[in-house]
Design an enzyme around this catalytic site. Structure first.
Site, PDB file in Angstrom:
ATOM      1  N   LYS A  60       0.820  -1.207   0.000  1.00 41.17           N
ATOM      2  CA  LYS A  60       0.000   0.000   0.000  1.00 41.17           C
ATOM      3  C   LYS A  60       0.858   1.263   0.000  1.00 41.17           C
ATOM      4  O   LYS A  60       1.880   1.327   0.679  1.00 41.17           O
ATOM      5  CB  LYS A  60      -0.917   0.020   1.227  1.00 41.17           C
ATOM      6  CG  LYS A  60      -1.992  -1.058   1.232  1.00 41.17           C
ATOM      7  CD  LYS A  60      -2.891  -0.907   2.444  1.00 41.17           C
ATOM      8  CE  LYS A  60      -3.898  -2.039   2.548  1.00 41.17           C
ATOM      9  NZ  LYS A  60      -4.881  -2.029   1.443  1.00 41.17           N
TER      10      LYS A  60
ATOM     11  N   GLY B 251     -10.837  -3.468   8.477  1.00 41.44           N
ATOM     12  CA  GLY B 251     -10.514  -3.589   9.894  1.00 41.44           C
ATOM     13  C   GLY B 251     -11.703  -3.643  10.816  1.00 41.44           C
ATOM     14  O   GLY B 251     -11.544  -3.597  12.035  1.00 41.44           O
TER      15      GLY B 251
ATOM     16  N   GLY C 158      -8.525  -8.789   4.810  1.00 44.52           N
ATOM     17  CA  GLY C 158      -7.521  -8.137   5.636  1.00 44.52           C
ATOM     18  C   GLY C 158      -7.414  -8.765   6.996  1.00 44.52           C
ATOM     19  O   GLY C 158      -6.870  -9.856   7.174  1.00 44.52           O
ATOM     20  N   SER C 159      -7.991  -8.102   7.977  1.00 43.95           N
ATOM     21  CA  SER C 159      -7.896  -8.569   9.358  1.00 43.95           C
ATOM     22  C   SER C 159      -8.685  -9.845   9.597  1.00 43.95           C
ATOM     23  O   SER C 159      -8.442 -10.550  10.583  1.00 43.95           O
ATOM     24  CB  SER C 159      -8.412  -7.469  10.293  1.00 43.95           C
ATOM     25  OG  SER C 159      -7.882  -6.210   9.948  1.00 43.95           O
TER      26      SER C 159
END
Length: 309
Positions: free
Chosen positions: A97, A169, A251-252
């Site tokens: 990123k 997130g 992601g998370s």
């Protein structure tokens, strides 16, 4: 989008091609990830788990979005040394990123041999007005969107892949669903418009006319569209595929869960077999505790998706 034919690339000169790398080549590289899962990882061990689970690529980070939310502060590009270590540990493509508008971070990522750059609202924006001119780079860029106009503006700047912004997130898929439904809904409206109505529609959504017309003709975005932001379960991943996405970012949701390796495999299987309820039921069993989610009705929760237009 999922289950449709080959993604068309620009052949009408709609986007200026630079000497560095033709836009059509970058779109083709992004298209190679179609039907896959891209997973956030923070070290080589997690990267290997993702690769063994069947991920098509990994996103190298110092902190997953859930930790960025919890810890606050300014989120910047990850340490290039960490990115190199992750890249050396796997054989699949590695993304990283860069902050919105921070073209020097993107230059650094290109210099160390990263495969794709995500100009991401998850990091703290460096420029509130301008995105990176992605035509100045050899490597493909990924950008987020909340609606069709935003997607086409990013494509005009040179994005070779579009993803929903969602709310990374949070473990809450509601915003990702909202964004993909917005894009797909506008495309359905566009397909039924007369050509002389397209000018007004393009103006309304603040998007380049030629890209709006091309989207109308294709019946989809001119580049691959992945889901991202809040995907935490196999069911979430399959939902996004059934809504028309070409793949999924996680992601998370994997490495903040009770059994990351098993959940990673299950999400990959869910994306592959997204239209098979029996398979989805099977892979959803016994995954352990999912990541703790965040209720987005809480007005105190920062909305990463609103960080850029």
């Amino acid at each position: 989008m999922a289950g449709t034919g080959v993604v068309a690339v620009y052949g009408n000169g709609a986007i200026t091609e630079t000497k560095k790398s033709p836009f059509s080549v970058k779109v083709g590289l992004a298209q190679m990830l179609r039907g896959g899962v891209i997973m956030d990882v923070v070290n080589p061990e997690q990267a290997r788990i993702a690769e063994e689970a069947g991920a098509c690529a990994v996103m190298a980070l110092e902190r997953v979005p859930a930790d960025i939310r919890a810890q606050g502060g300014v989120a910047r590009m990850s340490d290039p040394q960490l990115i190199k270590e992750i890249k050396q540990s796997v054989t699949i493509p590695v993304m990283a990123k860069a902050r919105i508008g921070h073209f020097v971070e993107a230059q650094i990522l290109e210099a160390i041999g990263i495969d794709y750059v995500d100009e991401s609202e998850v990091l703290t924006p460096a420029d509130e007005e301008n995105h990176i001119n992605k035509h100045n780079f050899r490597i493909p860029f990924v950008c987020g969107c909340r609606n069709l106009g935003e997607a086409l503006r990013r494509i005009r700047e040179g994005a070779a892949m579009i993803r929903t912004k969602g709310e990374a997130g949070t473990g809450n898929v509601i915003e990702a669903v909202r964004h993909v439904r917005s894009v797909m809904g506008d495309i359905r409206l566009l397909r039924n418009m007369d050509d002389d109505e397209v000018f007004t529609f393009a103006k309304k959504i603040a998007a380049p006319y030629d890209l709006v017309m091309q989207t109308k003709q294709l019946g989809r975005l001119p580049v691959v569209q992945f889901a991202a932001g809040g995907v935490a379960t196999p069911a979430d991943a399959a939902l996004m595929m059934q809504l028309g996405c070409d793949g999924v970012f996680v992601g998370s949701g994997v490495f903040k869960s009770g059994d990351p390796a098993r959940r990673a495999r299950a999400i990959v299987q869910a994306v592959t077999h997204y239209s098979d309820p029996d398979m989805l039921a099977e892979v959803s069993c016994g995954l352990g505790e999912a990541m703790v989610g965040i209720n987005l009705n809480d007005k105190k929760v920062e909305r990463f998706a609103n960080r850029s237009e």
